[in-house]
Write an enzyme that holds these catalytic residues in place. Structure first.
Site, short mmCIF file in Angstrom:
data_model
loop_
_atom_site.label_atom_id
_atom_site.label_comp_id
_atom_site.label_asym_id
_atom_site.label_seq_id
_atom_site.Cartn_x
_atom_site.Cartn_y
_atom_site.Cartn_z
N HIS A 102 35.40 30.95 28.36
CA HIS A 102 36.61 31.70 28.04
C HIS A 102 37.76 30.74 27.75
CE1 HIS A 102 33.96 34.30 30.35
NE2 HIS A 102 34.59 35.34 29.85
N HIS A 110 37.39 34.23 35.10
CA HIS A 110 36.75 33.87 33.83
C HIS A 110 37.45 32.68 33.19
CE1 HIS A 110 39.86 36.89 32.74
NE2 HIS A 110 40.03 36.16 31.66
N ASN A 155 49.21 38.92 28.72
CA ASN A 155 48.99 38.54 27.31
C ASN A 155 48.60 39.72 26.43
OD1 ASN A 155 46.28 39.03 27.87
ND2 ASN A 155 45.72 36.87 27.98
N HIS A 193 38.96 35.69 23.89
CA HIS A 193 38.82 35.89 25.33
C HIS A 193 37.57 35.19 25.87
CE1 HIS A 193 38.15 37.86 29.18
NE2 HIS A 193 36.92 38.00 28.77
N ARG A 204 29.14 52.93 69.09
CA ARG A 204 30.51 52.59 68.69
C ARG A 204 31.40 52.42 69.92
NH1 ARG A 204 34.01 58.01 67.35
NH2 ARG A 204 32.71 59.45 68.50
N SER A 228 38.25 56.10 65.64
CA SER A 228 36.85 56.51 65.46
C SER A 228 35.90 55.32 65.49
CB SER A 228 36.67 57.21 64.11
OG SER A 228 37.33 58.44 64.10
N GLU A 270 39.66 50.81 51.80
CA GLU A 270 38.44 50.10 52.22
C GLU A 270 38.17 48.88 51.34
OE1 GLU A 270 38.51 53.37 51.50
OE2 GLU A 270 38.19 54.36 53.43
N ASP A 287 30.49 66.82 59.67
CA ASP A 287 31.17 66.37 58.45
C ASP A 287 30.27 66.49 57.23
OD1 ASP A 287 33.73 65.95 59.30
OD2 ASP A 287 33.42 63.84 59.82
N HIS A 301 29.49 62.70 54.24
CA HIS A 301 29.79 61.67 55.23
C HIS A 301 28.54 61.07 55.89
CE1 HIS A 301 33.85 62.84 54.60
NE2 HIS A 301 34.32 62.15 55.62
C1 LIG Z 1 35.27 43.94 38.04
C2 LIG Z 1 35.08 43.36 36.69
N1 LIG Z 1 34.86 44.17 35.64
C3 LIG Z 1 34.65 43.65 34.43
C4 LIG Z 1 34.65 42.31 34.22
C5 LIG Z 1 34.35 41.72 32.85
N2 LIG Z 1 35.60 41.14 32.33
C6 LIG Z 1 35.86 39.84 32.39
S1 LIG Z 1 37.40 39.48 31.88
C7 LIG Z 1 37.72 41.09 31.53
C8 LIG Z 1 39.07 41.55 31.05
C9 LIG Z 1 39.79 40.56 30.27
O1 LIG Z 1 41.13 40.86 30.20
P1 LIG Z 1 42.20 40.03 31.01
O2 LIG Z 1 41.96 40.19 32.44
O3 LIG Z 1 43.52 40.42 30.48
O4 LIG Z 1 41.87 38.53 30.64
P2 LIG Z 1 42.22 37.79 29.27
O5 LIG Z 1 41.48 38.50 28.17
O6 LIG Z 1 43.66 37.85 29.11
O7 LIG Z 1 41.68 36.42 29.47
C10 LIG Z 1 36.63 41.88 31.82
C11 LIG Z 1 36.59 43.34 31.59
C12 LIG Z 1 34.89 41.48 35.35
N3 LIG Z 1 34.91 40.17 35.25
N4 LIG Z 1 35.13 42.03 36.55
#
Ligand SMILES: Cc1ncc(C[n+]2csc(CCOP(=O)(O)OP(=O)(O)O)c2C)c(N)n1
Length: 670
Positions: A29, A69, A188, A264, A359, A386, A413, A471, A475
């Site tokens: 990336h 990334h 961005n 990207h 528990r 709980s 959670e 529940d 649950h």
């Molecule tokens: C939970 C999750 N869902 C999906 C992805 C796949 N994924 C990697 S980056 C991204 C989105 C990219 O957008 P952004 O966060 O704005 O990063 P940029 O393009 O600006 O580098 C996705 C959907 C991931 N890494 N984690």
């Protein structure tokens, strides 16, 4: 070279390292590092208190690349500022055996504070780090002796802020007034599918303002003085976490790919790299070119880091002289060791005491050991009473009381579990978190990362079966034990009675690598009379013989976990009346059992005894391994029902007559 020119040279060095590494790997990336290089440069060279020679220095500032990334941004910074990450490792980006995996991995690369990549997780990890800092500062700092005082920084992306887990954690951080948490938002306007006009048009600043954050905005992500000023203002704000919204350009400097989703997650391509290098006036050859002036400037981090840590070491020496007990406690906590004598506090439970839900036993154990383990902190996602996780007399962690050990996570959670990971990687504390077993689903992404990162996080999951009753099916966990057992490096423990629960806590606290889930009942269970049965410390071996056939080999082995062990014991009695010798094996943890030598495993489950019946109120998946081809499993392949617990259990086959009938069938005695 004047400062401005030097700044630009350094920023472009980060960009070009990322571009070249992604190009060589033919994967990665490039856009994110190119767009955020200036923010990262200002943060890392002017603000971040760290010592590249010792990534473990306890009072370093923490840095989280939540947008994992963009890992080449982090690897570039680590290499440039002098961490033990040679250029050759960057040349091996994303390759087998390198220390530069596709996404940052905790424990793999010096200076990587937490594993990121699944968006939103890093955001929430930072919140845990900031809680740990605030808690430890209160516990250990003394007048004129400050040994804990650092910031937690992160770079977060559009994707991070779209994720629900970030919202949960941001809400909690604002509520807790974590003023030393400072996030830079790489705004961005691009994600994978294209412009964020497609998906993400909310007023992020207003949202964070509403959470109680201090929000600033920078119009130009390359504006070094503006970034500097915003970080200074964020540091000065001590009661609100900070979000600095920075308008950046993905793939800044790439004439053909800037501001496009294309930049990207794919290499720019040889032609585009050429144009980008032209844009920055960068030499076309060689790749991985490091200008001498830039490297010298970045490497000043080494000397600065040594001075920072040396100053801290001398402060610590004075502290240790003035407060030797606290200093010893601090060092022990950092080594993940428990205070001597803590085990003597572990309670044992007597059969005469009647019945007790596991528990409840867990709550007794926790409270018995709490004062002996002062860095055990945690809480529940709004189910503390709980889950029986409240530490009596340990106070509530709040803006007013940073020494409180009960963290009220609220109904969050996922945020809780990712925050627990941050607490764990920060070090110095032993974190636990609790909810109903059914809602472990809401935590799963963070549990997986705790397991992947081998973090010592403890989960308390109560209301572990149909037995919770009224529940109803929403649950009542069915597939949850199997789902948790499917996660590598997670230890799942489902104790059968109060004493096994005590042993479960003992295992959880002494296991230093990897999380442990304690799976506990809502309903009361008998406390086994250990004078007549196998000792509860068998739990540590995962499975053990609870009740045996005197002398002779058993005709059948009944294997069960948790509340079904008592049922197996009852069935055994009834089988005995028919002259059938049944052994009962309590099997609270598959993972612990798998770690035992084969000889032990075969003592518990002798290969010659092939008639085996497993009983567990959950999906049968996986039990076949233990019952073998001639065995049988009483489990569940349907959802539960709303009715009193004993009724649901009975109706769905968890009663002694049914167990006996299935055992007889297995033995061909119907
Ligand atoms: C939970 C999750 N869902 C999906 C992805 C796949 N994924 C990697 S980056 C991204 C989105 C990219 O957008 P952004 O966060 O704005 O990063 P940029 O393009 O600006 O580098 C996705 C959907 C991931 N890494 N984690």
């Amino acid at each position: 070279m004047d400062q401005r020119t030097l700044d630009q040279l350094c920023i472009n060095t980060i960009r070009m390292l990322a571009v070249d590494a992604v190009e060589r790997a033919k994967s990665g990336h490039p856009g994110m590092p190119m767009g955020t290089a200036a923010l990262a440069y200002v943060l890392w060279t002017r603000f971040l208190k760290h010592n590249p020679a010792n990534p473990q220095w306890p009072d370093r500032d923490r840095f989280v690349l939540s947008a994992g990334h963009g890992s080449m941004l982090l690897y570039s910074l680590l290499h440039l500022t002098g961490y033990d990450l040679p250029l050759d490792e960057l040349k091996q980006f994303r390759q087998w055996g390198s220390r530069t995996p596709g996404h940052p991995e905790y424990g793999m690369t010096p200076g990587v504070e937490t594993t990121t990549g699944p968006l939103g997780q890093g955001f929430a990890n930072g919140v845990g780090m900031a809680i740990a800092e605030a808690f430890l500062a209160e516990r250990f700092n003394r007048p004129a002796h400050t040994i804990v005082d650092h910031y937690t920084y992160a770079i977060v992306s559009d994707g991070d802020l779209m994720e629900g887990v970030a919202s949960e954690a941001a809400s909690l951080a604002g509520h807790l007034q974590l003023g030393k948490l400072i996030y830079l938002y790489d705004d961005n306007d691009i994600s994978i599918d294209g412009s964020t006009d497609l998906t993400f048009t909310e007023a992020v600043g207003k949202r964070f303002d509403a959470y109680g954050w201090h929000v600033q905005e920078i119009a130009d992500g390359n504006d070094v003085p503006a970034i500097d000023a915003a970080l200074r203002a964020a540091q000065a704000e001590r009661t609100k976490p900070s979000l600095i919204i920075v308008h950046t350009h993905i793939a800044y400097g790439s004439p053909g790919k800037q501001d496009t989703a294309e930049a990207h997650g794919a290499p720019l391509g040889a032609e585009e790299v050429k144009h980008t290098k032209e844009f920055f006036g960068w030499p076309q050859e060689p790749p991985f070119y490091l200008p001498e002036e830039a490297l010298t400037h970045f490497r000043m981090a080494i000397e600065r880091g040594q001075i920072w840590e040396a100053e801290w070491q001398s402060r610590f020496a004075l502290y240790a002289a003035a407060h030797p007990d606290l200093a010893a406690e601090w060092q022990r906590a950092l080594r993940r060791e428990l205070p001597p004598g803590w085990e003597e506090r572990l309670p044992t439970f007597k059969a005469e005491d009647g019945t007790m839900a596991t528990r409840v036993a867990s709550g007794r154990v926790l409270n018995a050991i709490a004062s002996a383990i002062p860095n055990l902190i945690g809480g529940s996602a709004d189910l503390a009473t709980s889950n029986n996780t409240l530490l009596r007399s340990a106070g509530e962690f709040s803006p007013q009381n940073r020494s409180g050990r009960n963290i009220y996570f609220g109904v969050r959670e996922h945020g809780m579990s990712a925050t627990l990971n941050g607490l764990a990687v920060h070090g110095g504390v032993i974190p636990y978190g609790a909810t109903f077993l059914i809602f472990s689903d809401y935590m799963r992404p963070a549990i997986r990362l705790a397991a992947l990162s081998e973090l010592p996080v403890i989960y308390v999951f109560t209301h572990d079966s149909l037995g919770l009753g009224e529940d109803g099916p929403t649950h009542q966990p069915i597939e949850h034990l199997a789902a948790l057992r499917a996660i590598p490096q997670l230890t799942v423990i489902r104790p059968a009675d109060a004493n096994e629960t005590m042993m479960g806590w003992r295992v959880a606290l002494t296991q230093r690598h990897g999380p442990v889930a304690l799976v506990l009942t809502r309903q009361n269970l008998p406390i086994f009379d250990r004078a007549q049965m196998g000792a509860a410390d068998g739990l540590a071996r995962g499975a053990y013989i609870l009740l045996d056939t005197a002398g002779a080999m058993p005709d059948i082995i009944l294997i069960a976990s948790g509340s079904e062990v008592a049922l197996a014991a009852e069935a055994r009695e009834q089988l005995a009346q028919q002259g059938i010798r049944a052994r009962v094996v309590s099997m609270p943890s598959w993972e612990l059992f798998e770690q035992q030598p084969q000889a032990y495993r075969e003592t518990v489950l002798p290969p010659t005894v092939r008639k085996r019946l497993a009983i567990e109120a959950g999906v049968p998946q996986g039990w076949r391994d233990y019952v073998g081809p001639e065995g049988d499993i009483i489990g569940l392949t349907r959802f539960g029902a709303s009715a009193p617990g004993p009724v649901v259990m009975d109706k769905l086959g968890f009663n002694a007559p049914h167990v006996v009938a299935r055992a007889l069938k297995l033995l061909g005695r119907t």
